[in-house]
Design a protein around this motif. Structure first.
Motif, PDB file in Angstrom:
ATOM      1  N   LEU A  93     -16.445 -24.962  27.999  1.00  0.00           N
ATOM      2  CA  LEU A  93     -17.089 -24.230  29.084  1.00  0.00           C
ATOM      3  C   LEU A  93     -17.103 -22.738  28.780  1.00  0.00           C
ATOM      4  CD1 LEU A  93     -15.525 -26.059  32.153  1.00  0.00           C
ATOM      5  CD2 LEU A  93     -17.573 -26.614  30.874  1.00  0.00           C
ATOM      6  N   LYS A  94     -18.221 -22.151  29.076  1.00  0.00           N
ATOM      7  CA  LYS A  94     -18.342 -20.716  28.848  1.00  0.00           C
ATOM      8  C   LYS A  94     -18.906 -20.051  30.104  1.00  0.00           C
ATOM      9  CE  LYS A  94     -18.737 -20.822  23.881  1.00  0.00           C
ATOM     10  NZ  LYS A  94     -18.135 -22.158  23.865  1.00  0.00           N
ATOM     11  N   PRO A  95     -18.637 -18.774  30.254  1.00  0.00           N
ATOM     12  CA  PRO A  95     -19.155 -18.095  31.458  1.00  0.00           C
ATOM     13  C   PRO A  95     -20.672 -18.174  31.528  1.00  0.00           C
ATOM     14  CG  PRO A  95     -17.512 -16.751  30.360  1.00  0.00           C
ATOM     15  CD  PRO A  95     -17.788 -17.902  29.449  1.00  0.00           C
ATOM     16  N   VAL A  96     -21.170 -18.205  32.741  1.00  0.00           N
ATOM     17  CA  VAL A  96     -22.603 -18.290  32.969  1.00  0.00           C
ATOM     18  C   VAL A  96     -23.017 -17.123  33.853  1.00  0.00           C
ATOM     19  CG1 VAL A  96     -24.448 -19.629  34.041  1.00  0.00           C
ATOM     20  CG2 VAL A  96     -22.637 -20.789  32.785  1.00  0.00           C
ATOM     21  N   VAL A  97     -24.085 -16.454  33.478  1.00  0.00           N
ATOM     22  CA  VAL A  97     -24.635 -15.388  34.306  1.00  0.00           C
ATOM     23  C   VAL A  97     -25.972 -15.877  34.846  1.00  0.00           C
ATOM     24  CG1 VAL A  97     -25.450 -13.017  34.370  1.00  0.00           C
ATOM     25  CG2 VAL A  97     -23.496 -13.620  32.948  1.00  0.00           C
ATOM     26  N   VAL A  98     -26.084 -15.872  36.151  1.00  0.00           N
ATOM     27  CA  VAL A  98     -27.322 -16.305  36.791  1.00  0.00           C
ATOM     28  C   VAL A  98     -28.039 -15.072  37.297  1.00  0.00           C
ATOM     29  CG1 VAL A  98     -28.332 -17.736  38.568  1.00  0.00           C
ATOM     30  CG2 VAL A  98     -26.222 -18.449  37.450  1.00  0.00           C
ATOM     31  N   GLN A  99     -29.196 -14.812  36.723  1.00  0.00           N
ATOM     32  CA  GLN A  99     -29.964 -13.644  37.140  1.00  0.00           C
ATOM     33  C   GLN A  99     -30.705 -13.953  38.432  1.00  0.00           C
ATOM     34  OE1 GLN A  99     -29.684 -10.852  35.653  1.00  0.00           O
ATOM     35  NE2 GLN A  99     -28.668 -11.478  33.767  1.00  0.00           N
ATOM     36  N   TRP A 144     -23.483 -29.080  39.401  1.00  0.00           N
ATOM     37  CA  TRP A 144     -22.184 -28.470  39.719  1.00  0.00           C
ATOM     38  C   TRP A 144     -21.093 -29.467  39.371  1.00  0.00           C
ATOM     39  CZ3 TRP A 144     -21.583 -23.519  40.527  1.00  0.00           C
ATOM     40  CH2 TRP A 144     -22.637 -22.763  41.050  1.00  0.00           C
ATOM     41  N   THR A 201     -27.573 -22.242  42.369  1.00  0.00           N
ATOM     42  CA  THR A 201     -26.768 -21.304  43.143  1.00  0.00           C
ATOM     43  C   THR A 201     -27.290 -21.178  44.571  1.00  0.00           C
ATOM     44  OG1 THR A 201     -28.121 -19.534  42.212  1.00  0.00           O
ATOM     45  CG2 THR A 201     -26.007 -19.938  41.192  1.00  0.00           C
ATOM     46  N   TRP A 224     -18.138 -25.946  39.126  1.00  0.00           N
ATOM     47  CA  TRP A 224     -18.528 -25.213  37.914  1.00  0.00           C
ATOM     48  C   TRP A 224     -19.934 -25.623  37.516  1.00  0.00           C
ATOM     49  CZ3 TRP A 224     -18.407 -21.424  34.861  1.00  0.00           C
ATOM     50  CH2 TRP A 224     -18.860 -21.532  33.568  1.00  0.00           C
ATOM     51  N   LEU A 225     -20.789 -24.614  37.291  1.00  0.00           N
ATOM     52  CA  LEU A 225     -22.181 -24.885  36.957  1.00  0.00           C
ATOM     53  C   LEU A 225     -22.306 -25.224  35.472  1.00  0.00           C
ATOM     54  CD1 LEU A 225     -25.051 -24.948  38.045  1.00  0.00           C
ATOM     55  CD2 LEU A 225     -25.259 -22.547  37.444  1.00  0.00           C
TER      56      LEU A 225
END
Lengths: 73, 408
Positions: free
Chosen positions: B76-82, B332, B384, B402-403
């Motif tokens: 798992l890695k961080p996710v940035v949702v714009q 999720w 989200t 977690w997405l």
């Protein structure tokens, strides 16, 4: 009483540490300290620009030392 | 201290007495302490690096050790949702000038950069999927790459309210087409224009009706279009006011298109109906009454009513049954378990509550994990946005959902 080679002691120590911590039990190693696994939950944080930064959950090794350093002169 | 359980187990592993092990551990601790006091750092191979800090002694475990304890989550890695807020406004403002000049390059570079940023969001193209289902007429066009690009435009705006959106995409595509196919001549240039005018303004001028004939009619549909003389020849005044630069170009293209259509339709010369897919489609839906078709006169009326019902089933990303892996998207993750049966039980519990849920199998280097996903969203933004509608976490599950991308 013969002197155990330190490399071998450390290697077996790490193996035992992995085995014990997998069962979520804290492990105390005499003279050195206590090890345990700490779970960090995932987090959703809103950035200033409005985007969402989602961090994953994580299991981390936590260490509480028994080694005490002598105060500096 | 020799009664310490860890010391005993370590002694067994080392085939030594507990006293010997204790002595070895004490020597190890002394070594660490002396190195910390001298250098502020002590490295124990296999365990990690001890550091002397203001608060005492800390340990940075070796990466291998950290990975071992973080196995359930190591992939798992961080996710940035714009936020999708700026997308539409950006398209509306920038693309018109490039269309007028006929060159997409100067402005297009920036647009391409923005598009690349938006690529992840737009690539799954949920809108296209949905519109594709709703509009069965569109698929006739895909003969040339130009026509393929026209399809989503017609589908996306879905109305004459916002002409700018309909204009923007074809312009970009026109620029791309100019680069790709430089020498196609007049009839090739026309189709995108025809498409954009159709999508932006429903009824308007002659160009719309004549140009698509040239665009789609090259190989097959040439004979299907009526002679151009029957078309209305009044240009749209609104467009003239908006883009006066287009007037001569439109006329030029219009004349070229009319000539092309006229010339191409003549030799074949058979005016036929353009589309009659409606009566053909019901054929596969004849399952219930294959034999009774002949005697019943109203049968063909029933058939077209059945066909549209099947494809128009809406896909609810949150409510439903299982997660369709082939469909992709995001979900999720509510739990990550080493046991398939346990994971499936959790997923079933969510399904009983009416949520779309399933188990995603993920194999790491050492083990296999079964992640329970809830919901199936085409984009991260959609996921989200649905957070406040998501079910609460199970009682024994810490943290937040977690997405995760379904097809990683």
């Amino acid at each position: 009483m013969h002197k155990l080679p330190q490399e071998e002691v450390v290697q077996q120590l790490v193996n035992l540490l992995q085995s014990e911590l997998t069962h979520s039990r804290p492990v105390r190693i005499p003279y050195i300290g206590t090890f345990r696994i700490v779970h960090h939950t995932s987090d959703i944080r809103e950035e200033k620009d409005g985007s969402l930064f989602i961090t994953p959950p994580q299991d981390e090794l936590d260490f509480h030392p028994e080694i005490e350093l002598s105060p500096e002169d | 201290m020799t009664n310490d359980p860890f010391t005993h187990r370590l002694a067994e592993l080392l085939n030594a007495e507990p006293k010997e092990v204790l002595a070895a551990l004490e020597r190890l601790a002394l070594r660490i302490r002396s190195e910390l006091e001298q250098d502020g750092i002590a490295v124990v191979e296999g365990l990690g690096t001890f550091r002397a800090t203001d608060g005492g002694v800390t340990l940075d475990p070796e990466p291998r050790l950290s990975r071992y304890f973080n196995r359930p989550y190591e992939s798992l890695k961080p996710v940035v949702v714009q936020t999708p807020a700026g997308d539409t406004s950006y398209q509306k403002t920038d693309i018109v000038p490039s269309h007028e000049t006929g060159q997409a390059e100067p402005g297009a570079e920036e647009e391409e950069g923005a598009e690349a940023e938006r690529a992840e969001e737009t690539e799954p193209a949920p809108v296209n999927d949905v519109t594709g289902e709703k509009e069965p007429e569109v698929p006739e066009e895909p003969e040339t790459p130009e026509e393929e690009t026209v399809e989503p435009e017609d589908a996306a705006p879905a109305g004459p309210v916002i002409p700018a959106e309909a204009e923007t995409v074809p312009e970009e595509e026109e620029a791309a087409l100019d680069e790709e196919v430089p020498d196609t001549g007049e009839p090739v240039v026309q189709p995108p224009e025809a498409a954009h005018t159709v999508s932006s303004n429903g009824p308007p001028p002659v160009e719309e009706e004549t140009e698509p004939a040239a665009a789609a009619g090259e190989p097959e549909e040439l004979d299907e279009f009526p002679p151009p003389t029957q078309k209305r020849e009044v240009p749209d005044e609104a467009e003239h006011r908006r883009r006066p630069v287009w007037i001569p170009l439109l006329f030029f293209l219009l004349i070229g298109g009319v000539i092309a259509v006229y010339v191409l339709t003549r030799p074949i010369g058979g005016p036929t109906v353009v589309e009659r897919p409606a009566p053909e489609q019901p054929a596969p839906a004849d399952e219930p009454r294959p034999a009774d078709v002949d005697p019943d006169a109203p049968a063909p009326v029933d058939e077209p009513a059945e066909t549209p019902a099947a494809p128009e089933e809406p896909f609810d990303p949150l409510r439903g049954n299982a997660i369709h892996v082939d469909r992709g998207g995001y979900t999720w993750i509510y739990a990550s378990l080493p046991d398939m049966a346990a994971a499936e039980e959790v997923a079933q519990d969510f399904r009983r509550q009416g949520f779309r849920s399933g188990v995603i199998v993920e194999r790491t280097d050492a083990r296999t994990f079964y992640r329970v996903g809830v919901g199936q969203f085409q984009t991260q933004e959609e996921a989200t946005a649905a957070l406040n509608q998501m079910p609460p976490l199970p009682a024994n599950t810490p943290g937040n959902p977690w997405l995760r991308r379904i097809n990683q």
